[in-house]
Scaffold this active site. Structure first.
Site, short mmCIF file in Angstrom:
data_model
loop_
_atom_site.label_atom_id
_atom_site.label_comp_id
_atom_site.label_asym_id
_atom_site.label_seq_id
_atom_site.Cartn_x
_atom_site.Cartn_y
_atom_site.Cartn_z
N THR A 1 0.83 -1.20 0.00
CA THR A 1 0.00 0.00 0.00
C THR A 1 0.87 1.26 0.00
O THR A 1 0.64 2.19 -0.79
CB THR A 1 -0.93 -0.02 1.23
OG1 THR A 1 -1.80 -1.15 1.10
CG2 THR A 1 -1.75 1.25 1.34
N ASN B 1 -5.78 -9.37 -8.03
CA ASN B 1 -5.88 -10.10 -6.76
C ASN B 1 -7.18 -10.87 -6.62
O ASN B 1 -7.26 -11.83 -5.87
CB ASN B 1 -5.71 -9.13 -5.58
CG ASN B 1 -6.49 -7.86 -5.74
OD1 ASN B 1 -6.31 -7.12 -6.70
ND2 ASN B 1 -7.39 -7.59 -4.82
N GLN C 1 0.77 -9.43 -6.31
CA GLN C 1 0.30 -10.83 -6.33
C GLN C 1 1.20 -11.76 -7.15
O GLN C 1 0.94 -12.96 -7.23
CB GLN C 1 -1.14 -10.91 -6.86
CG GLN C 1 -2.18 -10.29 -5.94
CD GLN C 1 -2.41 -11.07 -4.64
OE1 GLN C 1 -1.98 -12.22 -4.51
NE2 GLN C 1 -3.08 -10.45 -3.69
N ALA D 1 5.87 -8.24 1.03
CA ALA D 1 6.44 -9.45 1.64
C ALA D 1 5.40 -10.50 1.99
O ALA D 1 5.64 -11.70 1.85
CB ALA D 1 7.23 -9.06 2.89
N HIS D 2 4.22 -10.05 2.45
CA HIS D 2 3.32 -11.05 3.05
C HIS D 2 2.56 -11.90 2.04
O HIS D 2 1.83 -12.81 2.42
CB HIS D 2 2.38 -10.39 4.06
CG HIS D 2 1.27 -9.56 3.51
ND1 HIS D 2 -0.02 -9.99 3.46
CD2 HIS D 2 1.27 -8.31 2.99
CE1 HIS D 2 -0.79 -9.03 2.96
NE2 HIS D 2 -0.03 -7.99 2.66
N THR E 1 13.43 5.09 10.44
CA THR E 1 14.27 3.93 10.78
C THR E 1 13.61 2.68 10.20
O THR E 1 12.41 2.47 10.36
CB THR E 1 14.42 3.81 12.31
OG1 THR E 1 15.01 5.02 12.77
CG2 THR E 1 15.29 2.63 12.70
N CYS F 1 -11.27 -6.96 2.85
CA CYS F 1 -11.52 -5.54 3.06
C CYS F 1 -11.30 -5.27 4.54
O CYS F 1 -11.75 -6.04 5.38
CB CYS F 1 -12.97 -5.27 2.66
SG CYS F 1 -13.46 -3.60 2.91
C1 LIG Z 1 -2.78 -6.26 -5.90
C2 LIG Z 1 -2.48 -5.74 -4.54
N1 LIG Z 1 -1.86 -4.56 -4.41
C3 LIG Z 1 -1.54 -4.05 -3.21
C4 LIG Z 1 -1.87 -4.71 -2.05
C5 LIG Z 1 -1.53 -4.09 -0.74
O1 LIG Z 1 -0.35 -4.65 -0.19
P1 LIG Z 1 -0.11 -4.58 1.38
O2 LIG Z 1 -1.08 -5.52 2.01
O3 LIG Z 1 1.32 -5.04 1.55
O4 LIG Z 1 -0.29 -3.18 1.82
C6 LIG Z 1 -2.54 -5.94 -2.13
C7 LIG Z 1 -2.95 -6.65 -0.90
O5 LIG Z 1 -3.88 -7.43 -0.89
C8 LIG Z 1 -2.85 -6.47 -3.41
O6 LIG Z 1 -3.48 -7.64 -3.55
#
Ligand SMILES: Cc1ncc(COP(=O)(O)O)c(C=O)c1O
Length: 372
Positions: free
Chosen positions: A74, A142, A170, A191-192, A228, A315
């Site tokens: 994000t 996504n 993704q 990363a996640h 940091t 969401c």
């Molecule tokens: C296509 C896409 N962009 C951006 C994001 C946002 O990433 P983050 O969760 O690391 O803020 C997501 C998270 O679901 C995503 O699927």
């Protein structure tokens, strides 16, 4: 006491943290030094940070110097979209909220029924105004998993002097992602989605591209992102990136499981609709609608049976909103409101697909019986 069967099929919302990443993070939590300090503890922290940055860069075939570490996808998307205030913005209609929200007045590239964006429409938008643009087009959606023609869009955009940002969140760990081959100027990863921790990501920049920072303060990240660094998170990102790179072949196994799930669900419910299946898709994603059963009802019923999926995109408010992605593909609202997203990952097992099919089949039978 019996433990309930649990099948986690929501990997596009979050992939489980890899144990190797967790172990490296736990060690990094014990580091006393700030990576910006010049003493030995600081240098040790810096070394871990730079090692992780290199692993992240290697994952997407980019140079380590061009990786700006952020607090997630994000932030990286927000950084990219505000970085060139002199440029007009063109984004696709199927972008994630973290691209849509920071660009409320951007021109929108529509999507086709297949889930792929309309490149002819992009050409028209590029040609419509002489002012140079920043185009933002995601690598893979996504919700549907549909892979977008990013390299073609980048070639087209270049002819109009436009820059291109790609939200590739993704992609890595699921399909090969090559920053240089895509020919984009900026790319977001997180990363996640690949087995690293939540709350860490990166914006990758083309050589010599200057941008205005989003966060002002100290000189970290070559003055492009102050604050940091989240060292344990970044170390976990690095380890996860390394493992994701080594493991891409797992994609075939995951694709076979996804295809099997699709086949078996359609065999139960021949009136169900799958979205994006005519296009190239991520190997792990299945967007499917059970007619006349609201997505939220399906998600809750499946959860009660121990199967975790989501209704379109996760969401933060926990509520289910109508999918702007399916809407952009021209799917009728009544059908879009019944779409759920099933997403798999490297440790998904056949038994979890059996579990999904069983639970979804039971719900289908119940709703059809009560409608009769
Ligand atoms: C296509 C896409 N962009 C951006 C994001 C946002 O990433 P983050 O969760 O690391 O803020 C997501 C998270 O679901 C995503 O699927």
């Amino acid at each position: 006491m019996t433990t309930m069967r649990a099948s986690y099929l929501d990997w596009n919302a979050n992939a489980p943290l890899r144990p190797e990443a967790a172990a490296a993070m736990s060690e990094a939590l014990g580091f006393a030094g700030n990576p910006s300090s010049v003493h030995r503890y600081g240098r040790r922290a810096r070394q871990s940070l730079e090692k992780a940055r290199q692993a992240v860069a290697r994952l997407v075939n980019a140079a380590a110097d061009h990786v700006i570490l952020t607090s997630g996808g994000t932030e990286a998307n927000n950084l990219a979209l505000q970085a060139f205030p002199e440029r007009r913005l063109i984004i696709s209609a199927i972008e994630h909220e973290s691209v849509l929200a920071p660009a409320p007045s951007a021109a929108r590239i529509p999507a086709l029924r297949t889930g792929i964006v309309d490149l002819a429409a992009l050409a028209r938008l590029l040609a419509a105004e002489p002012r140079p643009a920043l185009v933002s087009l995601m690598l893979a959606n996504n919700e549907t998993g549909v892979i977008q023609p990013v390299a073609e869009a980048a070639r087209m955009a270049r002819r109009y002097g436009a820059l291109v940002h790609c939200d590739a969140v993704q992609g890595p760990g699921r399909v090969p992602v090559d920053f240089r081959a895509l020919g984009v100027d900026l790319m977001t990863i997180s990363a996640h989605k690949l087995g690293g921790p939540m709350g860490v990501g990166a914006l990758i920049l083309r050589d010599r591209l200057e941008l205005s920072p989003l966060i002002a303060g100290g000189g970290q990240e070559r003055r492009r992102r102050a604050g940091t660094e989240n060292l344990p998170g970044i170390v976990g990102f690095g380890v996860a990136a390394e493992l994701a790179r080594a493991e891409l072949e797992a994609g075939d196994r995951v694709a076979a499981l996804r295809d099997e799930a699709q086949r078996r669900l359609l065999a139960i419910a021949p009136d169900a609709a799958v979205f994006g299946a005519e296009a190239a898709r991520l190997p792990n994603t299945l967007a499917i609608a059970m007619p006349r059963v609201a997505a939220a009802t399906q998600v809750i019923a499946l959860d009660l049976a121990g199967v975790m999926v989501s209704a379109g995109a996760a969401c933060s408010s926990g509520k289910v909103a109508r999918s702007h992605v399916l809407e952009a593909m021209g799917i009728a609202p009544a059908e879009a409101d019944c779409a759920i997203r099933i997403s798999l990952g490297w440790s998904t097992e056949e038994a979890e697909i059996d579990h999904l099919v069983e639970a979804w089949g039971a719900l289908y039978a119940r709703t059809r019986a009560s409608a009769a």
